[in-house]
Enzyme design. Structure first.
Site, PDB file in Angstrom:
ATOM      1  CG  HIS A 116      32.695  -3.818   1.431  1.00  0.00           C
ATOM      2  ND1 HIS A 116      32.286  -2.506   1.287  1.00  0.00           N
ATOM      3  CD2 HIS A 116      32.653  -4.353   0.188  1.00  0.00           C
ATOM      4  CE1 HIS A 116      32.017  -2.264   0.028  1.00  0.00           C
ATOM      5  NE2 HIS A 116      32.228  -3.357  -0.670  1.00  0.00           N
ATOM      6  CG  ASN A 117      31.594   0.514   3.769  1.00  0.00           C
ATOM      7  OD1 ASN A 117      31.315  -0.419   3.017  1.00  0.00           O
ATOM      8  ND2 ASN A 117      30.733   1.463   4.049  1.00  0.00           N
ATOM      9  CB  SER A 141      28.503  -3.040  -0.867  1.00  0.00           C
ATOM     10  OG  SER A 141      29.446  -2.233  -1.545  1.00  0.00           O
ATOM     11  CE  LYS A 145      28.520  -1.667   2.505  1.00  0.00           C
ATOM     12  NZ  LYS A 145      27.938  -0.456   2.883  1.00  0.00           N
ATOM     13  CD  GLU A 169      33.861   2.061  -0.489  1.00  0.00           C
ATOM     14  OE1 GLU A 169      33.133   1.112  -0.108  1.00  0.00           O
ATOM     15  OE2 GLU A 169      33.405   3.180  -0.728  1.00  0.00           O
TER      16      GLU A 169
END
Ligand SMILES: NC(=O)c1ccc[n+]([C@@H]2O[C@H](COP(=O)([O-])OP(=O)(O)OC[C@H]3O[C@@H](n4cnc5c(N)ncnc54)[C@H](OP(=O)(O)O)[C@@H]3O)[C@@H](O)[C@H]2O)c1
Length: 429
Positions: free
Chosen positions: A188-189, A130, A185, A192
């Site tokens: 995480h996105n 990232s 990940k 976001e």
């Protein structure tokens, strides 16, 4: 005398692969690069080639340029292209060689690939990366998943290229087995997505509810960025909002079409939570908001049919609202993280991953898109109690309780002035 072999190889030289390869090469790890379309490789080498960054025109030459066990990172478009590249690579590799997939692959693909490759005697690592192109070049946050043995081999290289955390450590850790890195990940996105949507809602409510222009809103975000909301996302919002239109009056943001797209990782995160029976309302609402945003023609038609009653903002105290919004956003963002970590908890149990949440909060502190001061608070909270869900940890419970009334007030004002608060509303609910 023959050339020394490379320590590392990168396949796929679009923005991410190029920058990651330059990053590895700049840390004194000789790096070979290859791309299906040769022009991209030759252009990269013409501009940035060096003793430690070398290009190869064929996959055979690329593989032969690497020291054994070979460490090959694939940075191509996620999905089928990763399988095609692996299929082309395997006949050229030796048992014991390592393939690392640094793209945004769906974790189930990573689990499948890890199993298939280990049965054939190869090692496969799924590594979330990232930070976009800047992060890839200067120091990303890395979320690698795979066997402990391979982690020990890769650790020096991955640590050398990753960003620093708040205490001077590196934003990389061995996340867990097979698909764990890509899963973290993905979440995480998803987080976001939610935070970006909350920023968009904040903009809209200040604009429509209080008549503030983009420059004034940028000033508010600049103030927020000096406090507990300090983060990459609030930071980049300031120059984005304050940019004036070079070809006309006003701010450029007001001329950008309000039509967002999505690449899929937020949607995957929402689907995952439904499949595992969890609640992930802030992230799911961010996906819904993007879908609604993308359907601009439909929205225009609806707006001709319906004119909602909207209260005037004139009676409202703008300065007080700006303070309330800061508190509300802090709580809403905490809720979004809590939902993300709850999903990680469920997945860890079902996939048999031993995820360390304080470590995950630590490796998101630098390099990545959600890097934020709040991640120090989350790391401390999980160190305080690694067993409880985030919202049950005392320090977090106190923060949420302290800002709850402001979160409710912001939602009430959103309803009154007619601004839909998908994520800020979901956080309150
Ligand atoms: N862009 C970002 O900010 C970002 C951030 C984090 C993670 N990621 C992930 O990182 C990965 C790379 O992203 P990117 O934006 O740099 O590139 P991308 O646009 O996702 O992919 C382009 C690359 O994939 C190669 N490729 C596509 N199909 C191929 C095939 N069938 N066989 C071989 N190569 C193929 C292309 O080669 P040709 O040049 O020959 O077409 C090119 O090198 C993706 O998984 C992406 O989701 C991207």
């Amino acid at each position: 005398m023959s050339e020394p072999l490379s320590d590392f190889g990168v396949i796929g030289l679009a923005v991410m692969g190029q920058n990651l390869a330059r990053n590895v090469a700049s840390r004194d790890h000789k790096t070979s690069v290859y791309n299906r379309t040769t022009d991209k490789m030759t252009e990269l080498i013409a501009e940035h080639g060096s003793e430690t960054l070398v290009g190869q025109e064929t996959l055979e030459d690329f593989v032969h340029s690497l020291a054994v066990p070979r460490k090959v990172m694939i940075m191509v478009k996620a999905g089928k292209p990763v399988d095609y590249v692996i299929a082309d690579l395997l006949p050229l590799l030796d048992e014991g060689d390592i393939i690392i997939d640094g793209g945004n692959s769906l974790f189930t693909d990573t689990v499948r690939r890890e199993k298939e490759l280990s049965e054939k005697g190869f090692y496969f690592f799924g590594c979330g990366v990232s930070g976009g192109e800047e992060g890839a070049l200067h120091g990303p946050s890395l979320m690698p998943g795979g066997s402990e043995k391979v982690w020990n081999w890769l650790q020096p290289i991955l640590e050398s290229i990753s960003a620093d955390d708040f205490s001077g450590g590196k934003c990389v850790t061995h996340v867990g087995a097979d698909g764990a890195g890509h899963y973290v990940k993905m979440v995480h996105n998803g987080i976001e997505y939610a935070i970006m949507q909350m920023i968009a809602e904040s903009y809209q409510i200040m604009k429509d509810g209080f008549g503030m222009n983009a420059g004034e809103i940028a000033d508010v975000f600049e103030t927020y960025n000096k406090g507990k909301l300090a983060s990459y996302l609030f930071g980049i919002s300031v120059p984005i909002l304050s940019k004036e239109d070079p070809e006309g009056d006003g701010f450029l943001i007001e001329k950008v079409m309000d039509k967002a797209g999505q690449k899929g990782t937020g949607r995957w995160t929402a689907i995952e939570s439904y499949q595992r029976g969890g609640e992930l309302s802030t992230i799911a609402q961010a996906v819904n908001a993007r879908v609604s945003s993308s359907e601009k023609e439909k929205r225009i038609e609806y707006s001709k049919l319906y004119t909602p009653p909207v209260s005037s903002h004139e009676k409202l105290d703008k300065d007080r609202f700006v303070q309330q919004l800061e508190e509300a956003l802090y709580v809403a963002i905490l809720v979004s993280y809590a939902q993300g970590f709850d999903l990680l908890e469920k997945a860890a149990e079902e996939q048999n991953w031993n995820l360390n949440f304080s470590e995950i909060a630590r490796i998101w502190q630098g390099g990545c898109i959600i890097q934020a001061k709040i991640l120090g608070t989350l790391q401390d909270a999980f160190l305080e109690d690694s067993e409880k869900p985030l919202l049950q940890i005392e320090s977090i419970q106190q923060s949420v309780s302290a800002g709850w009334a402001d979160l409710r007030e912001v939602n009430k004002i959103g309803i009154d002035v007619g601004v839909p608060l998908y994520c800020i509303g979901a956080a309150l609910t």
